[in-house]
Structures are given as C-alpha cells and as structure tokens.
Design a protein around this motif. Structure first.
Motif, PDB file in Angstrom:
ATOM      1  N   LYS A  94      12.470  -0.840  -6.357  1.00 53.77           N
ATOM      2  CA  LYS A  94      13.782  -1.605  -6.993  1.00 53.77           C
ATOM      3  C   LYS A  94      14.671  -2.554  -6.565  1.00 53.77           C
ATOM      4  CE  LYS A  94      15.723   3.113  -8.906  1.00 53.77           C
ATOM      5  NZ  LYS A  94      15.049   2.259 -10.187  1.00 53.77           N
ATOM      6  N   ARG A  95      14.200  -2.963  -4.688  1.00 57.31           N
ATOM      7  CA  ARG A  95      14.583  -4.139  -3.884  1.00 57.31           C
ATOM      8  C   ARG A  95      13.966  -4.950  -4.410  1.00 57.31           C
ATOM      9  NH1 ARG A  95      11.555  -2.447   1.851  1.00 57.31           N
ATOM     10  NH2 ARG A  95      11.795  -0.993   1.804  1.00 57.31           N
ATOM     11  N   LEU A  96      13.049  -5.268  -5.292  1.00 55.05           N
ATOM     12  CA  LEU A  96      12.694  -6.751  -5.551  1.00 55.05           C
ATOM     13  C   LEU A  96      13.954  -7.168  -6.869  1.00 55.05           C
ATOM     14  CD1 LEU A  96       8.725  -5.609  -5.496  1.00 55.05           C
ATOM     15  CD2 LEU A  96      10.190  -6.563  -3.791  1.00 55.05           C
ATOM     16  N   GLU A  97      14.328  -6.037  -7.636  1.00 55.20           N
ATOM     17  CA  GLU A  97      15.297  -6.507  -9.172  1.00 55.20           C
ATOM     18  C   GLU A  97      16.107  -7.590  -8.420  1.00 55.20           C
ATOM     19  OE1 GLU A  97      15.281  -5.191 -11.855  1.00 55.20           O
ATOM     20  OE2 GLU A  97      13.715  -4.504 -11.185  1.00 55.20           O
ATOM     21  N   PHE A 110       9.146 -17.480 -12.056  1.00 58.24           N
ATOM     22  CA  PHE A 110       8.524 -16.495 -11.204  1.00 58.24           C
ATOM     23  C   PHE A 110       9.652 -15.279 -10.438  1.00 58.24           C
ATOM     24  CE2 PHE A 110       6.959 -13.523  -8.077  1.00 58.24           C
ATOM     25  CZ  PHE A 110       5.759 -13.281  -7.665  1.00 58.24           C
ATOM     26  N   ASN A 111       9.221 -14.237 -11.706  1.00 56.32           N
ATOM     27  CA  ASN A 111      10.421 -13.327 -11.620  1.00 56.32           C
ATOM     28  C   ASN A 111      11.086 -11.655 -10.812  1.00 56.32           C
ATOM     29  OD1 ASN A 111       9.509 -11.270 -13.486  1.00 56.32           O
ATOM     30  ND2 ASN A 111      11.450 -12.869 -15.684  1.00 56.32           N
ATOM     31  N   ALA A 112      11.483 -11.274 -10.984  1.00 56.46           N
ATOM     32  CA  ALA A 112      11.379  -9.785 -10.544  1.00 56.46           C
ATOM     33  C   ALA A 112      10.119  -9.168 -10.976  1.00 56.46           C
ATOM     34  CB  ALA A 112      12.374  -8.687 -10.128  1.00 56.46           C
ATOM     35  N   THR A 113       9.932  -9.021 -12.631  1.00 55.88           N
ATOM     36  CA  THR A 113       8.605  -8.584 -13.347  1.00 55.88           C
ATOM     37  C   THR A 113       7.843  -8.921 -12.740  1.00 55.88           C
ATOM     38  OG1 THR A 113      10.278  -8.375 -15.040  1.00 55.88           O
ATOM     39  CG2 THR A 113       7.899  -8.333 -15.246  1.00 55.88           C
ATOM     40  N   MET A 170       0.725  -1.306  -0.008  1.00 55.06           N
ATOM     41  CA  MET A 170       0.079  -0.455   0.061  1.00 55.06           C
ATOM     42  C   MET A 170       1.067   1.566   0.592  1.00 55.06           C
ATOM     43  SD  MET A 170      -2.966  -0.875  -0.272  1.00 55.06           S
ATOM     44  CE  MET A 170      -4.057   0.153   0.179  1.00 55.06           C
ATOM     45  N   GLU A 171       2.062   1.171   0.981  1.00 49.77           N
ATOM     46  CA  GLU A 171       2.765   2.239   0.700  1.00 49.77           C
ATOM     47  C   GLU A 171       4.147   2.381  -0.052  1.00 49.77           C
ATOM     48  OE1 GLU A 171       1.432   5.312   2.257  1.00 49.77           O
ATOM     49  OE2 GLU A 171      -0.111   3.682   3.300  1.00 49.77           O
ATOM     50  N   HIS A 172       4.699   1.365  -0.443  1.00 50.81           N
ATOM     51  CA  HIS A 172       5.708   1.691  -1.594  1.00 50.81           C
ATOM     52  C   HIS A 172       5.954   2.785  -2.170  1.00 50.81           C
ATOM     53  CE1 HIS A 172       3.445  -0.459  -4.400  1.00 50.81           C
ATOM     54  NE2 HIS A 172       4.420   0.339  -5.426  1.00 50.81           N
ATOM     55  N   LYS A 173       6.670   3.660  -2.494  1.00 53.50           N
ATOM     56  CA  LYS A 173       7.274   4.504  -3.758  1.00 53.50           C
ATOM     57  C   LYS A 173       8.392   3.652  -4.548  1.00 53.50           C
ATOM     58  CE  LYS A 173       5.621   7.621  -0.852  1.00 53.50           C
ATOM     59  NZ  LYS A 173       4.848   7.119  -0.451  1.00 53.50           N
TER      60      LYS A 173
END
Length: 172
Positions: free
Chosen positions: A88-91, A98-101, A80-83
């Motif tokens: 980029k943390r998920l890269e 199942f990947n970052a995309t 709900m609050e991510h900017k």
C-alpha cells in the motif's frame, strides 16, 4: 556504423573517464545504485532507476529516490520480504506513465526473478552471448512477464523480439 575495435576501445575509454567521476554521478540517476553496497540492492535500484529514465534527470533522480524510500531504503529486502499491506506504500507513486500498478508488479516480478531465476545478474549471465546482450534482454522480458499482469505494464520493459533497441535496459 561499426567502429574498428581499437577505435571503439579508445572511444569507450574516453567516455569512462568523462562519466566515471563523482561530479557526473552527483547529477545523474546512476547515483541511485551507488547508494548501496549489497549487490542485489544495486541491481534492483539500478533496474528501477533505468526503468523510469525518461524525462529530465532531476525528476528521474527525485522519483528514483522516492522509490527507494517507499521500499524502506532496502530494495532487495522489500522485494523479498514485503507483506501485502506494505505494498500500500506504493499507492500514488507516479513517474510519467509508470504508476503504482506498474511498481507493484515490478516488485512481484523481481521477487519471482530472485526466487526462481538467480536474480537479474543470473538472467544476463546465463543468456548473454559472447558478443551480445540481446538474447539476455529478450529472456529478461519473457521471464519478467511470466506472472499474471496488466498489459499496460509491458511497455516499461523493452521487448527486443519486437524490434526495441532496449535503451533503458542497456542503461541498466
């Protein structure tokens, strides 16, 4: 094969006794939502863990924990609050296909679901029938992909309209 209701009830009660124990949870991905108290954290972590529930359990648990870590151990707040810069943390996150995309899209879609559709529980509650979750699962797929997305991501959420039995969503 359809079991008579008394036999089905007995079977399900036996399975509940077998699987609803701390010993089972320790080695199963169901431990992920058990880490949380907030309903939305439980829903999101359970949904994500179920989404990547293929492969061996050790790998599923490790990667589910990594997902929670990447979301600051607060899945609902992150959704709900991510900017944009926090995404980029998920890269680099990968679990089999199942990947970052995919992970990034899941975060955006979940935000849409919690903002505009009363959350995951809201979708299931509103669209289930007395004896089936299939209409709710079909609606989840429709709502989940109402935002712009890459086609490849659709393989990670079952589409019962195309004959899927939705094993991972039913696990969820």
């Amino acid at each position: 094969m359809k079991l008579p209701l008394p036999e089905l009830r007995d079977f399900l009660n036996e399975k509940a006794i077998e699987f609803n124990t701390k010993d089972f949870i320790t080695d199963d991905p169901v431990q992920i939502p058990h880490q949380f108290d907030l309903k939305e954290d439980i829903e999101i972590s359970g949904f994500l863990a179920a989404t990547i529930a293929w492969g061996n359990r050790t790998m599923i648990i490790r990667n589910s924990k990594k997902m929670m870590e990447l979301m600051g151990e607060s899945p609902y707040d992150f959704v709900m609050e991510h900017k944009e810069h926090q995404m980029k943390r998920l890269e680099g996150f990968v679990h089999r296909t199942f990947n970052a995309t995919d992970f990034k899209y899941f975060i955006e879609s979940l935000r849409n679901i919690y903002t505009n559709h009363d959350g995951l529980e809201g979708i299931f509650t509103k669209h289930q029938t007395e004896d089936s979750l299939q209409p709710a699962i079909a609606e989840l797929h429709k709502i989940f992909f109402e935002l712009e997305h890459e086609q490849r991501t659709e393989k990670h959420v079952a589409n019962t309209q195309k004959g899927s039995v939705a094993k991972r969503i039913n696990l969820f």
